[in-house]
Design an enzyme around this catalytic site. Structure first.
Site, PDB file in Angstrom:
ATOM      1  N   ASN A  32      -4.358  16.132   1.829  1.00  0.00           N
ATOM      2  CA  ASN A  32      -3.168  16.343   1.007  1.00  0.00           C
ATOM      3  C   ASN A  32      -3.523  15.963  -0.429  1.00  0.00           C
ATOM      4  OD1 ASN A  32      -0.668  16.323  -0.234  1.00  0.00           O
ATOM      5  ND2 ASN A  32       0.114  14.557   0.911  1.00  0.00           N
ATOM      6  N   TRP A  33      -3.710  16.983  -1.259  1.00  0.00           N
ATOM      7  CA  TRP A  33      -4.114  16.715  -2.650  1.00  0.00           C
ATOM      8  C   TRP A  33      -2.957  16.218  -3.512  1.00  0.00           C
ATOM      9  CZ3 TRP A  33      -8.064  20.836  -4.906  1.00  0.00           C
ATOM     10  CH2 TRP A  33      -9.279  20.720  -4.199  1.00  0.00           C
ATOM     11  N   LYS A  34      -1.750  16.303  -2.980  1.00  0.00           N
ATOM     12  CA  LYS A  34      -0.554  15.877  -3.740  1.00  0.00           C
ATOM     13  C   LYS A  34      -0.524  16.587  -5.099  1.00  0.00           C
ATOM     14  CE  LYS A  34      -0.693  11.542  -1.273  1.00  0.00           C
ATOM     15  NZ  LYS A  34      -0.157  10.190  -1.175  1.00  0.00           N
ATOM     16  N   HIS A  53       7.040  14.639   4.104  1.00  0.00           N
ATOM     17  CA  HIS A  53       6.167  13.563   3.608  1.00  0.00           C
ATOM     18  C   HIS A  53       7.060  12.468   3.016  1.00  0.00           C
ATOM     19  CE1 HIS A  53       3.232  11.358   1.275  1.00  0.00           C
ATOM     20  NE2 HIS A  53       2.300  11.925   2.009  1.00  0.00           N
ATOM     21  N   GLU A  68       6.834  10.763   0.454  1.00  0.00           N
ATOM     22  CA  GLU A  68       7.072  10.877  -0.988  1.00  0.00           C
ATOM     23  C   GLU A  68       8.199  11.868  -1.266  1.00  0.00           C
ATOM     24  OE1 GLU A  68       3.013  11.562  -2.128  1.00  0.00           O
ATOM     25  OE2 GLU A  68       2.533   9.490  -1.623  1.00  0.00           O
ATOM     26  N   GLU A  75       2.720   8.465   9.542  1.00  0.00           N
ATOM     27  CA  GLU A  75       2.264   7.885   8.278  1.00  0.00           C
ATOM     28  C   GLU A  75       3.160   6.710   7.908  1.00  0.00           C
ATOM     29  OE1 GLU A  75      -0.184  10.857   5.835  1.00  0.00           O
ATOM     30  OE2 GLU A  75       1.900  11.075   5.232  1.00  0.00           O
ATOM     31  N   GLY A 104      -1.643   5.160   0.337  1.00  0.00           N
ATOM     32  CA  GLY A 104      -2.161   4.875  -1.000  1.00  0.00           C
ATOM     33  C   GLY A 104      -2.322   3.400  -1.308  1.00  0.00           C
ATOM     34  N   SER A 107      -4.098   5.647   4.079  1.00  0.00           N
ATOM     35  CA  SER A 107      -5.321   4.923   3.697  1.00  0.00           C
ATOM     36  C   SER A 107      -6.477   5.158   4.660  1.00  0.00           C
ATOM     37  CB  SER A 107      -5.039   3.421   3.522  1.00  0.00           C
ATOM     38  OG  SER A 107      -4.154   3.216   2.442  1.00  0.00           O
ATOM     39  N   GLY A 167      -4.869  11.478   2.117  1.00  0.00           N
ATOM     40  CA  GLY A 167      -4.452  11.692   0.729  1.00  0.00           C
ATOM     41  C   GLY A 167      -5.615  11.487  -0.223  1.00  0.00           C
ATOM     42  N   GLY A 168      -5.695  10.304  -0.809  1.00  0.00           N
ATOM     43  CA  GLY A 168      -6.676  10.013  -1.861  1.00  0.00           C
ATOM     44  C   GLY A 168      -8.101  10.403  -1.516  1.00  0.00           C
TER      45      GLY A 168
END
Ligand code: PEP
Length: 236
Positions: free
Chosen positions: A8-10, A92, A94, A160, A166, A198, A219-220
């Site tokens: 997930n590049w967000k 998600h 977010e 999640e 993150g 993470s 993610g990251g």
């Protein structure tokens, strides 16, 4: 069940970032898990065109519940499909937090994904205070009840924990396994269950081989080809 590693590049990436996906594919072994990258909406068509016919699949990060209409700034599942996507992330944390998305809204988006021929990746997970209060299964159970699409069709569920996204924090392996067993009991045998929060090259192997963990939502660490590839390798 074949594992699925979804990145997930967000809200990260411009057209030059497609090079990162190319570097990933240069490292890729074909017999491994299924790989999906969910770039920002502006890159879905370009990424799908660049990797058409390759094992790299593309997903959206969200969609509107309606196929078209007066919804300025939104993107429908049909548009993602037309751009070449195969998956769409919905619910998600977010989006649940930043856009106030309810379980009912997430379910409508997941059903829209199916309607358009996309596999929805439905995210669920408790906050830190909910876990501290011992309410994680109650919260995730309620999210599953309210957010999963009804009827038959493709579905992936990503557990999640909000406090793990993150932050560099992860639940213990026992806690991940316990939650995945709980979700499996609700979702049934054929559904792929991803863990997200993470996931890094350093912890991926331990997490990805836990019972009822069928992959990861990353993610990251999905933004760097070498890190994402190391996580893909750890699933094998
Ligand atoms: C995510 O946002 O879905 C996620 C898992 O992020 P990270 O891997 O950076 O914690």
């Amino acid at each position: 069940m074949r594992k699925l590693i979804a990145g997930n590049w967000k809200m990260n990436g411009v057209s030059a970032s497609l090079v990162e996906a190319e570097r990933l594919m240069a490292l890729f072994e074909f017999a491994g898990p299924e790989i999906v990258i969910c770039p920002p909406a502006t890159l879905v068509a370009a990424m799908a065109a660049r990797f058409r016919g390759s094992p790299l699949l593309v997903g959206g990060q969200d969609c509107h519940a309606q196929p078209s209409g007066a919804h300025t700034g939104d993107i429908s599942a049909e548009m993602l499909k037309d751009a070449g996507a195969s998956y769409v992330i919905v619910g998600h944390s977010e989006r649940r937090q930043d856009h106030g998305e309810s379980d009912a809204a997430v379910r409508a988006k997941a059903e829209a994904g199916r309607r358009a021929g996309l596999a929805p990746i439905v995210c669920v997970g408790e906050t830190e205070s909910e876990r501290r209060a011992g309410r994680e299964t109650e919260v995730v159970g309620r999210q599953l009840e309210g957010s999963l699409p009804r009827g038959p069709g493709p579905i992936v569920i990503a557990y999640e924990p909000v406090w793990a996204i993150g932050t560099g924090l992860t639940p213990t392996p026992e806690d991940i396994a316990a939650m995945h067993a709980f979700i499996r009991g609700r979702a049934g045998g054929g559904v792929r269950l991803l863990y997200g929060g993470s996931v890094k090259p350093t912890n991926a192997r331990d997490i990805l081989h836990l019972p009822e963990v069928n992959g990861a939502l990353v993610g990251g660490a999905s933004l760097k080809a070498e890190e994402f590839h190391a996580i893909v390798r750890a699933a094998m």
